[in-house]
Design a protein around this motif. Structure first.
Motif, short mmCIF file in Angstrom:
data_model
loop_
_atom_site.label_atom_id
_atom_site.label_comp_id
_atom_site.label_asym_id
_atom_site.label_seq_id
_atom_site.Cartn_x
_atom_site.Cartn_y
_atom_site.Cartn_z
N LEU A 86 35.94 32.88 37.04
CA LEU A 86 36.58 34.18 37.18
C LEU A 86 37.58 34.42 36.06
CD1 LEU A 86 37.21 34.27 41.03
CD2 LEU A 86 35.61 35.68 39.74
N GLU A 87 38.36 33.41 35.74
CA GLU A 87 39.35 33.54 34.67
C GLU A 87 38.69 33.72 33.31
OE1 GLU A 87 41.82 30.09 35.09
OE2 GLU A 87 42.81 30.88 36.87
N ARG A 141 37.21 29.44 40.15
CA ARG A 141 38.41 30.08 39.58
C ARG A 141 38.32 30.12 38.06
NH1 ARG A 141 42.15 26.94 41.50
NH2 ARG A 141 42.59 25.79 39.58
N ASP A 174 37.75 37.30 33.05
CA ASP A 174 38.95 38.13 32.85
C ASP A 174 39.46 38.02 31.42
OD1 ASP A 174 38.84 38.84 35.52
OD2 ASP A 174 40.34 37.36 36.15
N HIS A 222 36.01 39.33 41.79
CA HIS A 222 37.09 38.81 42.62
C HIS A 222 36.92 39.18 44.08
CE1 HIS A 222 39.66 37.19 39.44
NE2 HIS A 222 39.20 38.17 38.70
N SER A 258 35.49 43.11 37.30
CA SER A 258 36.50 42.21 37.86
C SER A 258 36.62 42.41 39.37
CB SER A 258 37.86 42.43 37.21
OG SER A 258 37.84 42.00 35.88
N ARG A 289 34.53 32.95 48.15
CA ARG A 289 35.43 32.00 47.50
C ARG A 289 34.71 30.79 46.91
NH1 ARG A 289 39.35 34.66 45.96
NH2 ARG A 289 40.48 35.76 47.55
#
Length: 127
Positions: free
Chosen positions: A13-14, A10, A17, A83, A79, A87
């Protein structure tokens, strides 16, 4: 261990972003700053040949917004890829996160170079 993997995924990914969002904001600020020195009726060179002669020009608004818009589209696509993946923490996710940050930096540097050349051309009187 599974929880740690999800937390790191996570965060990766952030980070991607945030890098793209920050990049687009920086590019918008650069465009706004350059717009203060470019007259509304000036044409902006979008491409030069190897001898430094303009190949094509656009109106001011298009020229200032072209790179940020292309960066935003690219960022949305990357993105979507990031995303839409699995997972868990994977080498692919790590690589994609690094690529997203690198691409954001490359867009910023290219935008600075482009507008720097445009401003130099305008200030030297070549149009």
């Amino acid at each position: 261990m599974e929880s740690l993997s999800l937390d790191i995924s996570r965060q990766l990914l952030e980070a991607g972003d945030v890098a793209f969002f920050a990049g687009i904001v920086i590019m918008a600020i650069i465009s706004w700053s350059a717009s203060q020195e470019i007259d509304a009726n000036d044409k902006i060179t979008m491409q030069w040949n190897l001898k430094g002669k303009a190949i094509w020009r656009s109106n001011r608004r298009f020229g200032l917004l072209f790179s940020p818009i292309i960066a935003a589209i690219t960022g949305l696509f990357l993105s979507f890829l990031a995303h839409g993946g699995g997972r868990g923490l994977s080498l692919e996710l790590l690589n994609l996160s690094i690529i997203r940050v690198g691409v954001a930096i490359a867009f910023i540097l290219a935008h600075i170079l482009h507008l720097g050349l445009v401003l130099r051309e305008i200030k030297s009187g070549r149009k």
